[in-house]
Enzyme design. Structure first.
Site, PDB file in Angstrom:
ATOM      1  CG  ASP A  40      -2.212  -0.925   0.787  1.00  0.00           C
ATOM      2  OD1 ASP A  40      -2.837  -0.929  -0.262  1.00  0.00           O
ATOM      3  OD2 ASP A  40      -2.847  -1.552   1.677  1.00  0.00           O
ATOM      4  CG  ASP A  76      -7.954  -3.958  -2.354  1.00  0.00           C
ATOM      5  OD1 ASP A  76      -8.258  -4.646  -3.171  1.00  0.00           O
ATOM      6  OD2 ASP A  76      -8.168  -3.597  -1.291  1.00  0.00           O
TER       7      ASP A  76
HETATM    8  N1  GLY Z   1      -7.437  -1.713   0.458  1.00  0.00           N
HETATM    9  C1  GLY Z   1      -7.984  -2.272   1.580  1.00  0.00           C
HETATM   10  C2  GLY Z   1      -9.384  -1.845   1.523  1.00  0.00           C
HETATM   11  O1  GLY Z   1      -9.836  -1.417   0.796  1.00  0.00           O
HETATM   12  O2  GLY Z   1      -9.937  -2.265   2.714  1.00  0.00           O
END
Ligand code: GLY
Length: 397
Positions: A110, A170
């Site tokens: 992330d 994501d």
């Molecule tokens: N990227 C993790 C979520 O959307 O919870």
């Protein structure tokens, strides 16, 4: 896929409402500064109020992003507030530089969620050199998670375990950081990895009916696609609402950076699946399996993320089609503004109610937390969508 036009009778958010909403959001961000300049908002509110945390979670960049979006708005419309917002943004960038230097909780994918809305934004808006340095270091950290066998960036966990050998949808939002890093450094290695990861993701996470897998595993020895699985969705074969929304915005960004035309048609179909599985007020339940009449929590953040993706793609579409996606986005934001947005700081120190981080089900693998609360990315993407509707916005992504 047959794409019928949906929600024709729904009202569009007006220019006046966009300004009213932005004025409220910026006021709310400003009032939060005393508590959240040297600390960050927790990923989700508790009883609708965020508590402060150190810069040690995957979500802290969203709060800094709200500060930068507020700074942009204040510079044009509320000049008395711009300086203190800028100062807070700069203090937060220092924290992000320190975090990447000390490698605090950065062993995951992330880096884009953390460093694009905070440090890339600060570099683009005020030329922050610390922001640039931190974001390039974060891009280096992100590419260290690339597996040439399978050609993808691993989402979570140690890199040498078959149970972690997977990507998640994501991550499409983490990749603009790599394109930016190539642009800034002149080194193509970031872009090349991003491109490989995008192609692997889109080939595997989009199902035949254009719903999406949340996560997808690969064989560690051969790199062959193995199987899809959910973590935060209701069950493996369902479509987690936020995952589908990451897919919408992710395809728009994938097209922006790769210019592969097939991503436009995938964007259309993934968006259509999302729209066709919305309840009457257009704000999804946490999984698209559920609809009106189900006693399930919503995920309002998915509506904002989808709206941002549609507005991004509308920039490259033509005529009626561009107008169609712009209108969908305006309808999504109108519904959020009317029925989900915080209107009174006594109710919450966040911006948008009824979001869901992780809702545990008998068939998924996530913890139960942040259900029917505000969350940090829900607030950020609501502000981003409003900003996109208010002006021609230069992306942080
Ligand atoms: N990227 C993790 C979520 O959307 O919870």
């Amino acid at each position: 896929m047959d794409r019928k036009i949906m929600f024709e009778d729904k009202p569009l958010v007006t220019e006046e409402e966009i300004k009213e909403a932005l004025n409220f959001c910026v006021g709310q961000v400003e009032s939060n500064l005393p508590q959240f300049t040297h600390q960050f908002q927790k990923a989700y509110s508790e009883n609708l109020f965020y508590q402060p945390i150190d810069n040690n979670y995957w979500t802290t960049g969203f709060w800094t992003g709200e500060i930068w979006l507020s700074y942009e708005y204040a510079k044009e419309s509320l000049p008395g507030s711009a300086d203190k917002l800028r100062e807070a943004g700069e203090i937060q960038i220092e924290s992000f530089l320190d975090r990447i230097d000390r490698k605090v909780e950065v062993d995951h994918h992330d880096m884009g969620f953390l460093y694009s809305p905070s440090c890339v934004a600060g570099y683009k808006l005020i030329g922050s050199q610390k922001g640039k340095e931190a974001a390039i270091k974060a891009a280096d950290q992100l590419i260290s998670r690339f597996h040439p066998v399978g050609e993808f960036i691993q989402a979570w966990g140690p890199m040498d375990a078959p149970e972690n050998y997977r990507l998640i949808i994501d991550c499409l939002l983490n990749l603009p950081l790599l394109y930016w890093a190539s642009e800034e450094t002149g080194d193509n290695k970031y872009r090349e990895i991003a491109e490989k990861h995008i192609h692997t993701t889109i080939k595997n996470v989009i199902r035949e009916d254009y719903s999406t897998w949340h996560t997808f595993f690969f064989n560690m020895e051969t790199g062959e696609p193995d199987h899809g699985a959910t973590c935060q969705g209701y069950r493996d074969g369902s479509a987690w609402a936020r995952g589908q929304a990451w897919g919408i915005y992710g395809c728009a960004l994938a097209y922006k950076y790769t210019k592969r035309k097939e991503y436009i048609s995938i964007f259309r179909n993934v968006s259509q699946y999302f729209l066709e599985h919305l309840p009457k007020d257009m704000v999804p339940f946490w999984d698209l399996e559920f609809t009106d009449g189900d006693e399930q929590p919503r995920d309002s953040s998915a509506a904002s993320i989808a709206a941002c993706g549609m507005l991004e793609m509308a920039k490259t579409l033509e005529g009626e089609e561009a107008a169609l996606y712009t209108d969908y986005a305006k309808k999504l934001i109108k519904s959020l503004y009317d029925n989900y947005a915080v209107k009174d700081p006594k109710v919450s120190n966040g911006l948008v109610l009824h979001s869901t981080y992780s809702n545990h089900s008998p068939y998924n693998t996530c913890d139960h937390k942040g259900v029917d609360e505000c969350n940090s990315w829900g607030d950020y993407f609501y502000m981003e969508a409003l900003t996109r509707l208010n002006k021609d916005w230069e992306l942080y992504w």
